[in-house]
Write a protein that holds these residues in place. Structure first.
Motif, PDB file in Angstrom:
ATOM      1  N   MET A 180     -16.628  93.962  24.060  1.00 18.16           N
ATOM      2  CA  MET A 180     -15.264  94.415  24.273  1.00 18.16           C
ATOM      3  C   MET A 180     -14.864  95.374  23.149  1.00 18.16           C
ATOM      4  O   MET A 180     -15.247  95.191  21.989  1.00 18.16           O
ATOM      5  CB  MET A 180     -14.310  93.199  24.299  1.00 18.16           C
ATOM      6  N   GLU A 181     -14.088  96.406  23.476  1.00 17.12           N
ATOM      7  CA  GLU A 181     -13.565  97.336  22.483  1.00 17.12           C
ATOM      8  C   GLU A 181     -12.314  96.726  21.860  1.00 17.12           C
ATOM      9  O   GLU A 181     -11.325  96.465  22.542  1.00 17.12           O
ATOM     10  CB  GLU A 181     -13.209  98.673  23.148  1.00 17.12           C
ATOM     11  N   CYS A 197      -9.499  96.906  18.558  1.00 11.52           N
ATOM     12  CA  CYS A 197      -8.917  97.581  17.397  1.00 11.52           C
ATOM     13  C   CYS A 197      -8.304  96.539  16.472  1.00 11.52           C
ATOM     14  O   CYS A 197      -7.509  95.705  16.914  1.00 11.52           O
ATOM     15  CB  CYS A 197      -7.844  98.579  17.825  1.00 11.52           C
ATOM     16  N   HIS A 224     -17.385  91.745  14.965  1.00  8.89           N
ATOM     17  CA  HIS A 224     -18.598  92.555  15.084  1.00  8.89           C
ATOM     18  C   HIS A 224     -19.819  91.654  15.266  1.00  8.89           C
ATOM     19  O   HIS A 224     -20.691  91.932  16.115  1.00  8.89           O
ATOM     20  CB  HIS A 224     -18.759  93.418  13.831  1.00  8.89           C
ATOM     21  N   HIS A 227     -18.685  92.452  19.566  1.00  7.91           N
ATOM     22  CA  HIS A 227     -17.638  93.382  19.986  1.00  7.91           C
ATOM     23  C   HIS A 227     -17.791  94.735  19.281  1.00  7.91           C
ATOM     24  O   HIS A 227     -18.339  94.811  18.175  1.00  7.91           O
ATOM     25  CB  HIS A 227     -16.260  92.798  19.686  1.00  7.91           C
ATOM     26  N   ASN A 228     -17.278  95.782  19.915  1.00  8.01           N
ATOM     27  CA  ASN A 228     -17.209  97.098  19.291  1.00  8.01           C
ATOM     28  C   ASN A 228     -15.859  97.211  18.593  1.00  8.01           C
ATOM     29  O   ASN A 228     -14.812  97.179  19.246  1.00  8.01           O
ATOM     30  CB  ASN A 228     -17.357  98.201  20.339  1.00  8.01           C
ATOM     31  N   VAL A 229     -15.885  97.347  17.281  1.00  3.63           N
ATOM     32  CA  VAL A 229     -14.676  97.212  16.488  1.00  3.63           C
ATOM     33  C   VAL A 229     -14.287  98.527  15.808  1.00  3.63           C
ATOM     34  O   VAL A 229     -15.143  99.232  15.267  1.00  3.63           O
ATOM     35  CB  VAL A 229     -14.846  96.114  15.415  1.00  3.63           C
ATOM     36  N   THR A 230     -12.994  98.830  15.845  1.00  2.00           N
ATOM     37  CA  THR A 230     -12.404  99.932  15.083  1.00  2.00           C
ATOM     38  C   THR A 230     -11.320  99.362  14.190  1.00  2.00           C
ATOM     39  O   THR A 230     -10.468  98.595  14.658  1.00  2.00           O
ATOM     40  CB  THR A 230     -11.795 101.003  16.005  1.00  2.00           C
ATOM     41  N   ARG A 266     -16.232 101.413  13.110  1.00  8.34           N
ATOM     42  CA  ARG A 266     -15.487 102.641  12.840  1.00  8.34           C
ATOM     43  C   ARG A 266     -14.234 102.350  12.029  1.00  8.34           C
ATOM     44  O   ARG A 266     -13.543 101.366  12.284  1.00  8.34           O
ATOM     45  CB  ARG A 266     -15.102 103.304  14.163  1.00  8.34           C
ATOM     46  N   THR A 274      -8.389 101.094  23.978  1.00  7.45           N
ATOM     47  CA  THR A 274      -8.853  99.793  23.497  1.00  7.45           C
ATOM     48  C   THR A 274      -8.703  98.750  24.600  1.00  7.45           C
ATOM     49  O   THR A 274      -7.902  98.917  25.531  1.00  7.45           O
ATOM     50  CB  THR A 274      -8.082  99.351  22.243  1.00  7.45           C
ATOM     51  N   GLN A 275      -9.466  97.663  24.465  1.00  2.00           N
ATOM     52  CA  GLN A 275      -9.352  96.540  25.398  1.00  2.00           C
ATOM     53  C   GLN A 275      -8.629  95.356  24.789  1.00  2.00           C
ATOM     54  O   GLN A 275      -8.220  94.438  25.501  1.00  2.00           O
ATOM     55  CB  GLN A 275     -10.754  96.117  25.846  1.00  2.00           C
TER      56      GLN A 275
END
Length: 410
Positions: free
Chosen positions: A1-2, A4, A20, A24-27, A218, A252-253
């Motif tokens: 999941m994206e 933030c 992470h 999950h894909n983390v910003t 990121r 974002t999700q």
């Protein structure tokens, strides 16, 4: 999941770390130019896993008027045209009951234990350099009554499985920390916890950010969340304003709100109140030039409401609680108080010309219990309100956040 994460302090970064690791894909987004520049930058540096008595405690009430009336007292209240300030104060006073304090203590001890295990594992596995040390801690009490009340708290914590703590005399305290020799007549006794630790919060944040960046997370620094885009009760994007590049849109999700003192304002855009208020504090960081005067053990002096922690070749000195909103000024008299406290406990010989004065806001709830919840939107998660125990509770809070997201995300 994206996902933030808003906030690059210790709470936000530890959240990003475990998210992470969970795949999950983390910003990570932060208004500062680098990680760990808010309340994590120069806090008291103590990790208080076993002695977690909340600020909201009935034993505090009798002393509040005196502290407020003292010209240079450790507590300052600056009345403002702020409904939230007065509401938080009323809720804090209502929370100063034995039943609430005891329940908060139980919950904080459980979270602190989880956090201790997680941070120990992280430092051991990643070999991070952040001046982490298992120094133990002495909490000094000025008179027999305050020591007696502290002893009751120790007994209660022991019944909840807290690691061993003991009441010691001034002579015993000196055998544990000889640097207190010149202060031995100023305290009646102390609580010693040999399992407590200390860490440089800013270095820990920078190490976390370095490792996360290396692993593909990121970072958007110098960036503020201007608004949330929503559809059908869920956040779909963040409107970001970068200090140089200007506005932009980030899809974002899910969002994790871990922006410390700024979190309540961001959540209020959803019409949701977060009972978190910024408790302002100050610190100085002194280079150690004479090891004979410098403590090795962390010390909290309850007479002066000041904490001391050795981090590498420096001494961190921190204290005060001010309710004055997001005021970032650093009055000279507050820094002079910290210098005077250092001299009182550990003598002269400190290079106070290079004291690195700092101020920050502890995001605190009235009870002292942090907020870990879904709030405002179905995919907005809050991780905030750790107060003065932010460094202590961060890793445990982050693990619980991941479990919360796993149990509620579609």
């Amino acid at each position: 999941m994206e996902i933030c994460v808003v906030g690059a302090g210790i709470v936000g970064l530890s959240s990003a770390w475990f998210l992470h690791k969970a795949g999950h894909n983390v910003t990570v987004i932060d208004r500062a130019g680098e990680a760990g520049m808010g309340a994590s930058a120069a806090n008291g540096a103590q990790l208080s896993y076993s002695y977690v008595q909340p600020l909201a405690d009935p034993s505090l009430l009798p002393g509040i008027p005196k502290m407020l009336l003292e010209r240079n007292g450790p507590l300052k209240f600056s009345p403002q045209w702020s409904v939230e300030q007065w509401r938080w104060c009323m809720e804090f006073l209502a929370a100063c009951r034995t039943s609430i304090s005891r329940q908060t203590t139980v919950e904080l001890l459980e979270l602190a234990h989880e956090s201790r295990l997680a941070l120990d594992a992280f430092i051991s596995q990643e070999k991070v350099q952040c001046d982490f040390a298992r120094t133990g801690k002495l909490v000094l009490y000025p008179d027999a009554e305050s020591l007696r009340k502290a002893g009751e708290q120790v007994k209660f914590q022991a019944a909840q499985g807290s690691r061993p703590q003991k009441i010691v005399s001034p002579a015993e305290a000196l055998s544990i920390e000889p640097a207190l020799e010149g202060y031995k007549k100023a305290f009646h006794g102390a609580i010693h916890t040999d399992s407590e630790c200390a860490v440089d919060g800013r270095k820990l944040c920078q190490e976390l950010a370095r490792l996360l960046s290396k692993q593909g997370v990121r970072f958007l620094f110098d960036s503020e969340v201007a608004a949330f885009r929503r559809e059908r009760g869920r956040i779909t994007a963040l409107e970001i304003h970068h200090a140089i590049d200007g506005p932009g849109l980030l899809g974002t999700q899910a969002v994790v709100l871990a922006a410390g003192a700024y979190s309540a304002g961001l959540l209020s855009t959803f019409g949701v109140r977060m009972p978190v208020y910024p408790l302002k504090g100050y610190s100085i960081t002194l280079p150690i030039t004479d090891s004979m005067n410098a403590p090795t053990v962390s010390v909290t002096d309850m007479r002066r409401k000041t904490v001391f922690a050795r981090i590498g070749d420096r001494l961190r000195v921190a204290g005060m609680v001010e309710l004055c909103g997001l005021d970032a000024s650093i009055p000279v008299k507050r820094i002079e108080q910290l210098k005077a406290s250092t001299q009182a406990l550990f003598g002269r010989g400190w290079n106070s010309n290079d004291c690195q004065p700092w101020t920050g806001w502890r995001p605190a709830t009235p009870t002292g219990r942090p907020i870990l919840a879904v709030s405002g939107c179905d995919n907005l998660y809050v991780n905030c309100g750790q107060g003065a125990l932010g460094m202590t509770l961060a890793f445990g809070s982050a693990q619980r956040l991941v479990r919360l997201i796993g149990s509620t995300a579609p």
